[in-house]
Design an enzyme around this catalytic site. Structure first.
Site, PDB file in Angstrom:
ATOM      1  N   SER A   1      -1.242  -3.053  -6.158  1.00 18.09           N
ATOM      2  CA  SER A   1      -1.226  -4.259  -6.983  1.00 18.09           C
ATOM      3  C   SER A   1      -1.393  -3.839  -8.446  1.00 18.09           C
ATOM      4  CB  SER A   1      -2.386  -5.158  -6.559  1.00 18.09           C
ATOM      5  OG  SER A   1      -2.384  -6.370  -7.274  1.00 18.09           O
ATOM      6  N   LYS A   2      -1.115  -4.723  -9.356  1.00 16.46           N
ATOM      7  CA  LYS A   2      -1.364  -4.421 -10.770  1.00 16.46           C
ATOM      8  C   LYS A   2      -1.402  -5.739 -11.526  1.00 16.46           C
ATOM      9  CE  LYS A   2      -1.671  -0.726 -13.483  1.00 16.46           C
ATOM     10  NZ  LYS A   2      -1.943   0.655 -13.064  1.00 16.46           N
TER      11      LYS A   2
END
Ligand code: GLU
Length: 476
Positions: A106-107
């Site tokens: 994720s980011k």
């Protein structure tokens, strides 16, 4: 290369993924499932500052949920956009798989120039952003665990953790909702420098393999190697500092936003860092030549180039002129897919981002485990270890007395041997082990398969294979 368009960051990651996937035998459809980003949330929220409402745009992208929680930093920069967070989220998936951190990728990002705001304003903005994410389970110890990235650090992580705890007053694991927190707010020793330390361990492991060193046209050890580092932020600073202070490497070039410093005799990394803290940039630093056009120093002759700032700095316009035989990607995506191709043809060895900068997420993993277990590493064993070591030392002392002049214990043996490992030592040992094992997995593919030309493709193959096994185990 004229006429060929430079791929975007997202396209670069996809191109690199495709290159590796084409050499694998994945079941139909699974390749596509792994490549695509599962979801990207855009949040827009207002914060009342200086008497008026300011609207901010933030993102949190979830690339793959084959393992949960998903993991990855939150970046604060004006240039943050959906393409970028999605590319970074995808890299997190592969990075975690490669270093066996049990997370999906994720980011996040917030479009903001943090320098424009006072500390209390940053806190207000960060808490509001964290609120928006937490209420959608995009911050959550069992679902999505952010961490620092460019423009964020311990301070922001502490605010986010506190915001989550306020919203989830009975969650006993609340502290595990983000990593990279300060030590006094549930952080872990060694997290701040972890990514830089990981670069050092990665290079040490590379230089333990003479065959690989030879592929880069180099020989020997890190001692005396000429290093150019781009970006003296948290990652570049620690990497350059450790390499020069502990491994005998010579940092001859430092590139920053306001130009570059160059000195073939070596630059004192700590002194430059202090100069930047005081003056805001590298300009006028006395013990090196300053070039306003920093990018030119990327092309200087050196042994190891460490791009540790933004993505895309080595691209189709300068790749041909890059002279470093070895590039270690401390930043995420510093070499575009187009440049990667040019460099590969030239024989440049690239230690890819997904491996090279995985030290950060590795130590984040340790922090998350520490938070969930509610106990500092080493707290139970340390003194017991010391007591057992004491037994051996006293036996050796008896022998020492008995043997008289014929043998004696080395002077600092006792204190060194007696000392049980504290949290920092355990973190370093865990990180070192992780970096060595991941390198071996990657280089095995590089060596064993004739169709794999480079470490990046090898890294992707290892990572994709692990992700695909995990999807298959889930019945997909
Ligand atoms: N932002 C860092 C990275 O790109 C760290 C992520 C984490 O610790 O979760 O790897």
């Amino acid at each position: 290369m004229t006429g060929i368009k430079e791929p975007s960051f997202r396209e670069s990651v996809d191109l690199m993924f495709n290159r590796a996937a084409s050499l694998m035998d994945l079941p139909p459809g699974l390749e596509e499932k792994i490549r695509v980003c599962n979801a990207t949330y855009t949040v827009r929220f207002g914060v009342r500052l200086r008497g008026q409402i300011h609207t901010f745009t933030g993102y949190r992208s979830v690339h793959s949920e084959h393992m949960e929680p998903v993991k990855g930093g939150i970046r604060y920069a004006l240039a943050v956009n959906q393409d970028e967070v999605e590319a970074l989220a995808a890299l997190m998936t592969y990075k975690c798989a490669l270093v066996e951190a049990p997370f999906g990728g994720s980011k996040g990002g917030l479009c903001i120039d943090p320098r424009q705001y006072e500390e209390h304003e940053m806190e207000q903005i960060t808490r509001r952003f964290a609120y928006e994410l937490a209420k959608r389970d995009l911050i959550n110890p069992s679902q999505n665990v952010p961490a620092p990235d460019m423009g964020t650090g311990e301070r922001e992580m502490a605010w986010m953790a506190d915001q989550y705890a306020r919203m989830n007053t009975t969650d006993i694991n609340a502290r595990a909702c983000v990593t990279g927190k300060p030590l006094n707010a549930g952080g872990i020793a060694g997290r701040v420098e972890a990514t830089g330390r990981g670069i050092q361990y990665a290079l040490r492991e590379f230089f333990r393999n003479p065959e690989d060193v030879q592929k880069a046209g180099l020989s020997g050890s890190l001692d005396g190697k000429r290093v150019i580092v781009q970006g003296l932020g948290n990652v570049g600073y620690h990497a350059a500092k450790f390499l020069s202070e502990e491994d005998g490497s010579r940092v001859i070039g430092i590139i920053e936003w306001d130009g570059a410093l160059f000195n073939p005799d070596g630059i004192d990394v700590e002194a430059v860092r202090q100069w930047i803290v005081k003056h805001g940039g590298v300009k006028n630093y006395p013990d090196a030549t300053h070039t306003a056009e920093g990018g030119a120093v990327l092309e200087e002759e050196c042994d190891i180039l460490i791009p540790a700032a933004l993505e895309g700095v080595v691209n189709m316009s300068n790749a041909e002129r890059i002279k470093a035989p070895l590039i270690i990607e401390a930043a995420n995506g510093p070499v575009t897919a187009g440049a990667d191709e040019i460099l590969r043809k030239k024989g440049t060895v690239i230690i890819p981002d997904m491996y090279a900068n995985a030290g950060g997420v590795t130590v984040s993993y340790f922090e998350w485990v520490k938070n969930l277990s509610h106990i500092r590493f080493g707290r139970m064993q340390r003194r017991q270890e010391e007591a057992r070591h004491e037994l051996i030392v006293s036996e050796l002392q008896r022998l020492d007395r008995y043997l008289g002049d014929a043998w004696s214990m080395s002077p600092d043996f006792k204190s060194k041997y007696l000392k049980g490992a504290d949290e920092l030592e355990l973190v370093r040992s865990g990180l070192d082990d992780t970096m060595r094992i991941a390198y071996q997995a990657m280089s095995e593919v590089w060596h064993d398969r004739d169709d794999v030309e480079d470490l990046r493709t090898a890294a992707y193959i290892v990572a994709i294979d692990r992700v695909s096994k995990s999807y298959r185990a889930k019945g997909l």
